[in-house]
Structure formats: structure tokens, C-alpha cells
Design a protein around this motif. Sequence first.
Motif, short mmCIF file in Angstrom:
data_model
loop_
_atom_site.label_atom_id
_atom_site.label_comp_id
_atom_site.label_asym_id
_atom_site.label_seq_id
_atom_site.Cartn_x
_atom_site.Cartn_y
_atom_site.Cartn_z
N THR A 302 0.76 -1.46 -0.04
CA THR A 302 0.20 -0.09 0.00
C THR A 302 0.84 1.38 0.08
O THR A 302 0.69 2.12 -0.84
CB THR A 302 -0.88 -0.16 1.20
N HIS A 332 -8.60 1.06 2.99
CA HIS A 332 -7.39 1.84 2.32
C HIS A 332 -7.59 3.36 2.55
O HIS A 332 -6.49 4.01 2.85
CB HIS A 332 -7.57 1.63 0.84
N ASP A 396 -5.81 -2.79 -6.78
CA ASP A 396 -5.53 -4.06 -5.51
C ASP A 396 -6.34 -5.17 -5.94
O ASP A 396 -7.40 -5.41 -6.26
CB ASP A 396 -5.95 -3.23 -4.25
MG MG Z 1 -2.98 -4.45 0.92
#
Ligand code: MG
Length: 684
Positions: A302, A332, A396
Motif C-alpha cells: 500500500t 485503504h 488492488d
Molecule cells: Mg494490502
Amino acid sequence: MKKDLFDFLNTDLQFVKGVGPVLAARLNDVIGGRRVLDFMLHRPSGVRPRTVTDCASAATPGQTITIELQVKSVRTARSFRGRRVPTQIVCADRAGDVVTIQFFNSNFLEYWLKKLPVGAWRIVSGKLERSGTRNIINHPEFIEELENISRIPSMQVIYPAGEGVTQKTFANIRDQVFAALPDRLAGADENTREFFDALHDIHFPDSADALLPNAAAPAKLAYYELLAHQSAIAISRRARLDVRNRRAVRAKKYDLMDRFYASLSFELTGAQRRTLDEIFADMSRDIPMMRLVQGDVGSGKTIVALAAAVHMAERAGQTALLAPTDTLAQQHYAKLKPMCDKIGIVCDVLTGRDKGAARREKLISLRSGRTRIVVGTHALFSDDVEYKDLGLVVIDEQHRFGVAQREALRAKGAHPDMLALSATPIPRTLSMTMYGDMDVSVINEKPAGRLPIRTSKIPMSRIDELTAHLAPQIAAGAKVFWVCPLVEDGEDTTMTAASARHEYLEKYFPSVGLVHGQMDKKRRDAVMAEFADDNSAMKILVATTVIEVGIDVPRATIIVIENAERFGLAALHQLRGRVGRGNLQSYCILLFGRAVGDDGLRRLDVLCETDDGFAIAEQDLMMRGVGELIGTRQSGWIQYHFVDYRMHRDLFRLASRAAMDGTTDDGWTRDLMYIFDRGDTISA
Ligand code: MG
Ligand code: ADP
């Protein structure tokens, strides 16, 4: 493809008779889609013979039997000492033994009872169970008059289990879908017919052998699937090279990177820095970046994605980060927002939950370019979403998205860079063939100070001992994930198993949470959120495999996985990644059942010995065949429906050669690409 056929394939499964929206949502979880097409691509895992017998007592419990029975008496459902007793039809077989047919669900009871008049002989087929010496068949699959025995097939096709979806449901959908197909195929060309014939053959196999990877129909489908995939790769590669020299290289306009580095409370690992160097080099070229970053859960992908976004912001471009679920998008966002605040970059979140005025405001901010980084779900590429200058698309869990979805987001910018993140390590031998259109960076180093998760395996029989061990850990602040597996035979048993475990643990601990696939999503999310909250009293969460990949609960330091032998190694490794996210020592306990076997134990040993996702993926590839294991579709890196890595190497070669030649650049290949694209066109 003909429109008629196309529409049929795209029909939502909820419109199949006997399905409806609730079951369709469960099917979506189980087979990864909710269209008729998704069902057709759901490959049966095997067949089970229906043993014809005269004597139930002589058959083994668990067997599916076909048996002649005479109905003796009917006792409708009632309560007895506070327990619900199902409707029971007491019968006798040819040997004179008692066999009881039970119905728990009274919806269609009248219909069933009409088929079973007292005194009549009937031929019945279903799974035999035994309680003490009592022979029981719950919800038989077939009840026929004796002369109609030919209506009962000699074997049952078994589909990979799914929570809350029974074999009967699968069979019902299959029968209806394939009964409707011939009409839709009228006038279809030769290729299309052959393809659907092969699909028909795997859903109606005439023997167990017909489902082996190298049997005619499975091999043909594997080739088609590889051809679709390799063609998509070839097209994407060509398209990317085509824009060479047509993309303006972005000049740096602001200084943000130093502030970003200064805001970090840790040093980047060597692997993170190397990956970033590769990304920055890509981003300064005149062809768009197309890079896949692979790294285990917790390896710090990330931050790498954020750094790339900051790099883009320095060049006045916007970044969209696409996550597969609302929950992951919110997570996120919660993580990135404070970091962006520190640097002075506007970060926002956009999901299907945003409605009305609030949503409009977000869209205006995106269109004006004020929002530099937006995190979200497929809402990010809705028609009315416009970007001022979308320069970077981050995806992602990229395997959860289809090519079409990827392209829809890409089309929102002018040749934007693409960065895909994947927590599912793909062995190098495969990543070339699977991701031939992408450059790959690997983050193979965990942040410093991260303690390896201690993994051990113990037999189920020692569960009480384990529970006793958990108490002091929990008292000391640990939180525990307790995972129950899918139970092979569907019905309500997966939920029942999880509920039973929940009940058991509640005897020992004050607040135990429970989430499973048959709960509605809102409640599920609420329970997850409570568990994730540091201050909540909920210390243990019993879950079926519905817990999300990537979900972050820093206080969770223990994960118990029941019947671990039923999971694939990749799935176990992913589950294990739910713990060990902070600096505390974490533990993973693999409970194995009596049926584990030597191979099963060896597989579990791999996990006890290594924490390296790539090594585990390699082993997984070597050790298992496709379809042997339950829950593989959700487990991560099995992304093909029909391709077996070990068996189909030669097909890989054939398909990629055909795709490169471009001889396949025709309507049929396009149809194939559509068929095998993972993106579901029906938004759930
Ligand atoms: Mg992740
Ligand atoms: P991934 O997405 O690969 O699973 P994350 O990016 O969510 O991993 O990182 C997991 C945790 O580790 C986060 O809390 C993150 O802040 C932290 N982290 C990332 N990189 C480092 C590093 N180099 N040193 C220490 N902690 C790090």
C-alpha cells in the motif's frame, strides 16, 4: 455471438426458477459471478455413484443410495421437549429394515408427501445417514414410482461446495440452464456449438474419467480458456506499444516526495525501494506503465502504491485506487487519508454507498482536479465519473477484476499508468504465461522487526486444551480469528458448523462474534467492525471463509483454522496473513481432522516450516490437482476455470503461439475473451 445467446449468458441467476435474489447472492460468493455464464463455467469437481441397494443397513453412511422403500407412516413436524422434530416418513426397505425420510423445510412438504402415500412402494435416492442404528435420508433427491427407475441417474455430479448452496441447487440450475440452451444456440456457428457442447459434457459427464483434465471436453475447454487469455494479453501488449511516442512525458511541477518520505514513521525496506525505482522509471517513459507488484500480505504494497500516487501528484496527475470490495476501499481510505493530510494532498473515497448531494460534491472535486487520490470500488468508473487528468490507475487484488473493468477505468484517462497489486504469489514459472503483458516487481522482504508467525498443527481432538490455552492470551489483550471451513455437502452444514463452534466458545469466553456467508452483508460488516475495534469486548471472531483478504485487525495475533487439511496451501497462507500485522508475536494454529492422511499432514508441514508465500505457492502447485480442494476459487491464485497448471503445459504453448500469430484475431476469439473475462457485467 448472437444477441439471443449473449443475453441468455448474461441472465442473472436469480431469474432461474427456484433461485431468487438471496441464493443468487450466495452463488455470487461461491462461483465468483451470478450470471448463467458464470454457472456454466463452474466446473464440477467429481461424480458420486448412486449405489443401488436392497438393504439400507448394509450400505455405508455418507453414500448416496438408490433404494426401494414402502411407506409405513407419516409424522409431521412438531416440537418435542423444546426441540424441533422434522417431518418424518417412516419406511421399510426390501430387507425389512426401517429407513426414515426427513424433511426439515416445510415449504414443499405437501408436494413431497403426495409422492409418498402410505402403503406404496417407491424408489428413493439420496444420501444415507445413520444415527445410532437408525437409517435416515434427509431430503431425498429423487422419489419415483418403481417403473420409473430410469429417471434416476446412475451417478450424481458434485460441484465444489459453497456456503449455503446445496448440490440440489446446483443440479436444479444445471438442468434448467442446459434445457434452455439448445434454443439459444439455433443458428450458431460451428465453433460456438463445439464450445457449448464441451460445457454440456462436463456438466453431464458419463463417467468420472470424463472430468479428468486431459479428457476430451476438459482439455478442449482448457485450450479455449488459454487462447482467450493469451489473446487478451497479446492485444493489450500491442495496444500499449501503439501509443509509444503519443504519450507526453509528464514534467515535475511540485515537490511532494520529500514530504512524503519525511512523514513515514519507518524506513522503506530494500524491496520496497527497488520496486519504487522500477515504478518511477516506468512512469517517466513514453509508453504507459503496466506493472504488477507481487508481495505477501503485510509486505507493504500500500505504501508503495501511495508513493507512486505522490509521484504522480508531483506531476499534476490524479490517481485512482480500485479495490474489490467496499470494506477494503474504506480500509485503504482510512489508512491513506491521514498520510495524505500530512503531505497536503486531497484524498477521497468513492463507492456505491455514496449517493445524492455528497456524491455529487465528490464528483465535482474529482472533475476539478482538486482530489488527487481517490480510493473506491467499481463506482470509480461509473459513467458520470470524470477525472481532470487521471494519470495513474492502481488495482488492488488485481485478479478479482476482469480485463473489461480494467479497461473501463483506464479509458477515464489519456494513456494512464497502471499499477496492479497482488498478495497472491505466483511462481515465476507461471507469472510469465499468466501476466505476459505486465512487468513484475516482487516485494520479497518483510518490514524490519516483523516477527514470523509461529505456526503449529494439532489434532481436533485437543480442542479443549487449545481453548484453555487461549484464555490467558485473550486476557492479555490478544484477539482471535477462528475459521471454520466449508463443509463439502452444502445444505446448511457450513453455517451449522460455525454456529456450533460459536456456541462452544461462548461457554468459555464472554463475547464471541460470528460471521458467515448466509448473513446479510450489512450485519456481517457490522460484526467485523466490532471485532476490529480495539475497545470492543469481542475478543474472538468465528468466521467461515468469508473474512476478507486484506482485512486489518492489528490486535488479532492468533488465528485458529479448523480442518485446515481441507484448504489449499495458498488459501491457508492467505488466512494466516490476517495476523502478524503488528509488532506482536502472532500464532497460527492449524487444527486437523481424523481424515487428514499423510499427504495432508505433509502439506500442513509446509506451512509450519515456511512463511514465504512464493515457496508455498510453488509447493501448492506441485502437490495438488485442480478441483481437489474446497473453496479454491476464493482462495486466491486459481484464476482459471479449466486450466490445470500441471497437465496443460503444451496447451499453454499452443495457445500463446496462436495468440501471437494474430491468426485468432477474429469474432470467435473475441467471444472467447468475453466468455472468460472475470469482470462481471451485472453489478451486484
Ligand atoms: Mg494490502
Ligand atoms: P500489504 O498491502 O502488502 O498487505 P500494507 O501496505 O498494508 O501491506 O502494510 C502492512 C503494514 O506495514 C502497514 O501498517 C504499513 O504501515 C506497515 N509498513 C509498510 N512498510 C513498512 C516498512 N518498511 N517498515 C515498517 N512498517 C511498514
